[in-house]
Design an enzyme around this catalytic site. Structure first.
Site, short mmCIF file in Angstrom:
data_model
loop_
_atom_site.label_atom_id
_atom_site.label_comp_id
_atom_site.label_asym_id
_atom_site.label_seq_id
_atom_site.Cartn_x
_atom_site.Cartn_y
_atom_site.Cartn_z
N GLU A 8 0.83 -1.21 0.00
CA GLU A 8 0.00 0.00 0.00
C GLU A 8 0.86 1.26 0.00
O GLU A 8 0.58 2.22 -0.70
CB GLU A 8 -0.92 -0.02 1.22
CG GLU A 8 -1.89 1.12 1.29
CD GLU A 8 -2.87 0.96 2.44
OE1 GLU A 8 -3.19 1.98 3.07
OE2 GLU A 8 -3.31 -0.18 2.72
N TYR A 302 1.09 -3.24 13.45
CA TYR A 302 0.24 -2.30 12.70
C TYR A 302 -0.43 -1.31 13.65
O TYR A 302 -0.92 -1.68 14.71
CB TYR A 302 -0.82 -3.07 11.91
CG TYR A 302 -1.58 -2.22 10.93
CD1 TYR A 302 -0.91 -1.49 9.96
CD2 TYR A 302 -2.96 -2.16 10.96
CE1 TYR A 302 -1.60 -0.72 9.04
CE2 TYR A 302 -3.67 -1.40 10.05
CZ TYR A 302 -2.98 -0.67 9.09
OH TYR A 302 -3.67 0.09 8.19
#
Length: 854
Positions: A8, A302
Site C-alpha cells: 500500500e 500495525y
C-alpha cells in the site's frame, strides 16, 4: 517462479525487499489509486448504489502494469483493515492478475512476512463491502446536503456524515461550558490545605450536622468554606483561620489499608494518540505519521487497531524480557478484553515487534520515533506485569479549638500518604491522567515517621485559597478522539481525517482560550523554624478561570452550519444514529448484514428531506432585529451572518459591522451594548493623506494605516491614544523598515519587508494574509540585499512566527502580602488591608495582584 508483492505504501518496500531477497519484486500502490469522481455523485442508483470509480493515479497504474510483465504470482499486500482490503480489491479490478493471493501481516518482520506467505488467502469481500458502504454513505450525505448549505448560507460549504456530528460534539461542549459559566459565574468558595510534619493535608468537614458527636464527627468530605453575602463575605474563612491560630493539632486516627493498582492495556490507536498527546504534546496526525514510520521500519505492529490483544508470540517475547530485566516476580500474563465491536478486524494491539530492543537510540535519528517507540515499549511491557501494591495511610488531624468548643460545622484535616510496597508494573510505566490536580493532595514517597494517635504534630502552613467552580474542559485532539470512541462514532482509520477535515473547512479551530479574569483572596498561616507564628497573611491574586491551551473550539461558521443542520437534519446529527451506523458497518464487515440494505435505508430517510428542502426558498429565516439609532441617527441592527452574530450600523450607503461576543447574544444585546461594540474602528485623523484608524482586536488595541497594522506596544487604554501617539507608533515601526521588495514566488506576487527587530534582522513575508518571518543569515548585509537573496532566504523551511499580538503584551503584576496577626496578650486588635476592609491583626502591607491560570 517470479513473484510480485504489491504494498500500500512505499515506505515498506526497502524493509520487505531486504527480508525476501532478489526473487521477489516489491512495488507500492501509493495508497488509494482510484476513487469516486469528485465532480459527480458517481453512484449507480440503478445498480444497487454501486460506486463508479475513476483512476486518480494513472502513472501508478501504468508502472504497476509494467511490473506485472513476466510475473507468475501477485501478492496483494495492502494493509489489513477495511481501507487496505478496498485497495487490494482495486488492485485486482484494475490490474486483473491471472494468479493472485491476498497477503496479510500486522508486523514487518521475517517471521510475520513468511507466515503471511504461508497462509495467504483471498480478498475478504465483507471488508470490501464495509468500506464501500462507508464511502457511498459519506458521498450521499455530502453531495445531497452540501448544495442546500451553499444555497441557504452561502460560500463553498459542505457537510459530512461523521464530520458534521463531530462538529456538533464540539459545539455541544461549548454550550455546556457557556451554560456552566452563566450559572456559576460568581460561585466561589475557599479550599483549605495544610502541611503537618512534612505531609500534605486537606481540610474536611463533618457530614454530621447534628449536635457534636465525637464518634461520627470525623466522617466527612473535603471542605468548601462558602463566602457570605454580606459586607464581609470572607468572614467565615477568616474566623476559621483565627481559630487555627489559637489551636494545637493532634493525631486523631491513623488507618492503613492495602490497595493494588493494575496496569493499563497495551495501546490501541486512540489510546496511543491520547497518551502521546498528554506526555509529549504530539498531535494525533503527528503521532500516526510517526507510528507509520515505526511500523514501516519493522519496529512495531500495525498502528491502526482497536484491539488490546497480544499474540502468543508476543506474550512469549514479553515474558522473557520481564523475567530477564526485572525478575520472575514481576511477570503476570494479563489478558485484556476488546471493547470495540469491530476489533476482530485488527488482530493485535500496538506493540514492539522485537521487545528485546529496549530503545531505538543508536538505531535511528528521529527523536519522535525514539520517544514514541519507548512509550509503546513501556506500555506493552507494563501490561504484562503484576499490579503494584500500595499502602495508603489515612491520617486524621484534629483542630483543638473545634474539639474543645464542639463547634458545628466541625472541621478537621485529613492526610493521605501513599507508600509503594511492591512497584509491579509501575517500575516500568505509569499512565498519564487528564487532570493532574486530582493527585495534588496526596503525599507520595514520604520519608518521615508516621505519628502515633494522640501525638501533637507541627503545623508548617495552612493555606485557604479562594476557588471558583471550574467549567468543563474543552476537547483537545486526543480527548476528542476519546469521546468519539466512547460514543462509537468513527474508527481508528478515520479519526485523523475527520478532525483534519473540520479544521480545514474552518468549522472549528485549535486555539488558546484566554479565560475569564477573577480576583481571588488567599489567607495563610506559616510556621518558621517550627515556631508557631501567630499571624494570618492575606494575598490577592488574579486567576484566569477556564484558561486552556491548544483546545478545539467552534468557529461562528461552524455554529451557523450546525444550527442549520440541527434544524433540518436532526436525526442525521444524532449521536446514537451515527453510532448505530458504525455498528451496521461492523455487521457488514462480518457478513451479518448486506451493505446495500444499509445504504438503501439511509437513502430512503435522507432523500425525501433533501427533496422537500430543495423546493423551498429562504429556509434561513432572517434573525435581524432593529435595536435603534445612535446619536447621529444611524440605524443599528443585530443580525446573524455565516460568520456568526453581529451588530451593524448603516452610514450612508455602507454598513459597519462588529461581532457580538460572550456574554452577549443575538437575543440579549441592547442598543447601548451595540454602540460600544461599533465604537471601533475610530478615525483618529489623517496623516500624510491616509486615515489613521484605532482598531480593537481580540488582544487589545492596534492601528490601521495605509493598509498596514501597527502595534501600540504597552498602551492599552484607549483614552491614552490620540493622533499624536498613533503617528509615533507608525513612525517607530517604519524606522525599523530597512527595505521593501515586490517579488514573484511560484507565480504569485508577494511583498517582502526587511526589518530590524528585537532579535536581529529578518525578512517578513505575507502569504494568504499570514505573516511569516525569516532570519537573515549573519554573513549577509541587510542593507544591501538583492531580490535573489531575498527569495533564497524565504525559501528556507525553518521559520518563526511573529509572536507579539496586536495591541502589545499584557503586564503581569507581582503579588505581595498583607499581614494580620493574633497577639498573645489580647484576643483581637484591628488591622486593615489596602482596600480599607478591616480584619483582626496588628499590621498591614500594600496588596497587589498577579495573574495565574486555573
Amino acid at each position: 517462479m517470479s513473484i510480485l508483492i504489491l504494498l500500500e505504501s512505499p515506505g515498506k518496500i526497502s524493509k520487505i525487499s531486504s527480508i525476501l531477497g532478489k526473487n521477489y519484486v516489491v512495488k507500492a500502490s501509493m495508497g488509494h489509486f482510484r476513487d469516486l469522481d469528485p465532480k459527480k455523485m458517481s453512484i449507480d442508483f440503478d445498480n444497487d448504489f454501486e460506486p463508479v470509480y475513476i483512476v486518480t493515479k494513472p502513472d501508478v497504474v501504468k508502472n504497476l502494469k509494467s511490473a506485472m510483465k513476466n510475473i507468475d504470482l501477485v501478492y496483494l499486500a495492502a494493509d489489513e483493515d477495511r481501507e487496505g482490503e478496498a485497495i487490494a480489491q482495486s488492485l485486482y479490478d484494475v490490474l486483473k492478475p491471472s494468479n493472485y493471493k491476498r497477503l496479510r501481516f500486522n508486523a514487518i518482520t521475517k517471521d510475520a512476512i513468511m507466515s503471511a506467505i504461508k497462509n495467504a488467502g483471498d480478498i475478504d469481500k465483507n471488508l470490501v463491502d464495509a468500506q464501500k458502504a462507508r464511502r457511498v454513505l459519506d458521498r450521499l450525505f455530502g453531495y445531497l446536503i452540501s448544495p442546500i448549505l451553499q444555497r441557504q448560507i452561502g460560500g463553498k460549504l459542505s457537510a459530512g456524515r461523521v464530520q458534521s456530528v463531530t462538529v456538533r460534539i464540539i459545539i455541544d461542549k461549548e454550550n455546556e461550558i457557556k451554560n456552566f459559566i452563566n450559572k456559576n459565574a460568581d460561585s466561589s468558595y475557599f479550599k483549605v490545605s495544610g502541611t503537618f510534619n512534612g505531609a500534605k493535608a486537606t481540610l474536611h468537614e463533618s457530614n454530621d450536622k447534628k449536635p457534636f458527636d465525637l464518634e461520627t464527627a470525623y466522617k466527612g468530605k473535603t471542605a468548601q468554606i462558602a463566602l457570605i453575602n454580606s459586607e464581609n463575605p470572607n468572614s467565615k474563612v477568616v474566623n476559621f483561620m483565627k481559630r487555627c491560630l489559637k489551636s494545637q493539632f493532634f493525631i486523631h486516627s491513623v488507618e492503613d489499608k492495602m490497595t493494588t493498582r493494575s496496569p493499563a492495556p497495551p495501546f490501541t490507536t486512540s489510546t496511543l494518540q491520547q497518551e502521546a498527546n498528554r506526555k509529549f504534546g504530539m498531535s494525533i496526525d503527528s503521532t500516526m505519521k510517526t507510528a507509520q514510520k515505526l511500523y514501516e521500519g519493522g519496529y512495531i505492529t500495525y498502528m491502526r487497531t482497536d484491539s488490546v490483544e497480544i499474540s502468543a508470540e508476543g506474550h512469549r517475547d514479553i515474558k522473557k524480557i520481564i523475567t530477564d530485566q526485572y525478575g520472575a516476580d514481576y511477570y503476570q500474563k494479563n489478558l485484556y478484553k476488546n471493547k470495540a465491536a469491530n476489533s476482530q478486524e485488527a488482530h493485535e494491539a500496538i506493540r514492539p515487534t522485537h521487545p528485546e530492543l529496549l530503545t531505538l537510540e543508536g538505531e535511528i535519528e528521529d527523536a519522535y520515533q525514539i520517544k514514541l517507540y519507548k512509550l509503546i515499549w513501556q506500555r506493552t511491557i507494563a501490561s504484562q506485569m503484576k499490579p503494584a501494591k500500595i499502602k495508603v495511610t489515612i491520617i486524621q488531624i484534629s483542630i483543638s479549638k473545634y474539639v474543645e468548643d464542639k463547634l458545628n460545622p466541625f472541621y478537621y484535616f485529613q492526610s493521605q500518604i501513599e507508600t509503594v510496597v511492591f512497584p509491579g508494573f509501575m517500575k516500568v510505566y505509569v499512565e498519564s491522567i487528564d487532570d493532574p490536580d486530582t493527585d495534588n493532595q496526596i503525599t507520595k514517597n514520604f520519608t518521615g515517621k508516621i505519628p502515633t494517635v494522640g501525638s501533637k504534630v507541627t503545623m508548617e502552613e495552612i493555606i485557604a485559597r479562594q476557588e471558583y467552580m471550574r467549567p468543563p474542559p474543552r476537547y483537545s485532539e486526543a480527548s476528542l478522539v476519546k469521546k468519539l470512541e466512547e460514543l462509537g462514532i468513527g474508527r481508528p482509520s478515520t479519526y485523523v481525517n475527520t478532525i483534519k477535515t473540520i479544521i480545514n473547512r474552518e468549522y472549528v479551530k485549535i486555539t488558546d482560550v484566554p479565560g475569564i479574569k477573577k480576583d481571588i483572596t488567599i489567607y495563610s498561616i506559616k510556621s518558621e523554624n517550627k515556631k508557631h507564628i501567630m499571624e494570618v497573611y492575606e494575598d490577592t491574586d488574579t486567576i484566569l478561570l477556564g484558561k486552556e491551551n491548544k483546545k478545539i473550539v467552534p468557529t461562528n461558521l461552524g455554529i451557523t452550519v450546525n444550527d442549520f443542520l440541527m434544524k433540518y437534519f436532526p436525526e442525521f446529527l444524532d449521536y446514537k444514529f451515527t453510532a448505530n451506523m458504525e455498528t451496521d458497518l461492523d455487521y457488514v464487515s462480518t457478513g451479518t448484514k448486506n451493505w446495500v440494505d444499509i445504504v438503501q435505508d439511509f437513502y430512503d430517510k435522507l432523500k425525501p428531506i433533501v427533496d422537500e428542502l430543495s423546493k423551498q426558498k429562504g429556509l434561513s429565516q432572517s434573525s435581524e432585529r432593529l435595536l435603534g439609532e445612535d446619536n447621529d441617527g444611524n440605524e443599528i441592527t443585530a443580525t446573524k451572518t455565516k460568520f456568526g452574530p453581529v451588530v451593524r450600523k448603516k452610514i450612508g450607503d455602507k454598513y459597519v459591522y462588529a461581532k457580538i461576543k460572550d456574554p452577549l447574544t443575538l437575543d440579549t444585546i441592547k442598543l447601548s451594548d451595540a454602540i460600544k461594540l461599533l465604537e471601533y474602528p475610530k478615525n483618529l485623523g489623517q496623516y500624510k493623506g491616509f486615515d489613521v484608524l484605532l482598531q480593537k482586536g481580540d488582544y487589545g488595541f492596534y492601528l490601521s494605516y495605509n493598509k498596514e497594522n501597527f502595534s501600540l506596544g504597552e498602551i492599552d487604554d484607549p483614552e491614552d491614544i490620540n493622533l499624536d501617539t498613533a503617528i509615533k507608533a507608525i513612525e517607530a515601526k517604519k524606522a525599523n523598515n530597512i527595505a521593501e521588495f515586490n517579488l514573484t514566488e511560484n507565480g504569485k506576487k508577494i511583498k517582502a519587508i526587511v526589518l530590524n527587530g528585537k532579535y536581529g534582522y529578518y525578512v517578513q513575508v505575507t502569504r494568504n494574509r499570514i505573516k511569516k518571518n525569516y532570519p537573515i543569515p549573519k554573513d549577509l548585509d541587510p542593507n544591501n540585499l538583492t531580490e535573489q537573496q531575498i527569495l533564497s532566504i524565504i525559501s528556507v523551511k525553518k521559520t518563526y512566527k511573529k509572536s507579539a499580538p496586536k495591541g502589545g503584551s499584557k503586564t503581569i503584576r507581582k503579588p505581595s502580602q498583607t499581614k494580620y496577626s493574633q497577639t498573645k496578650s489580647t484576643k483581637s486588635t484591628k488591622s486593615t488591608k489596602s482596600t480599607n476592609k478591616k480584619f483582626v491583626g496588628k499590621s498591614a502591607k500594600k496588596t497587589t495582584k498577579k495573574t495565574t491560570k486555573k
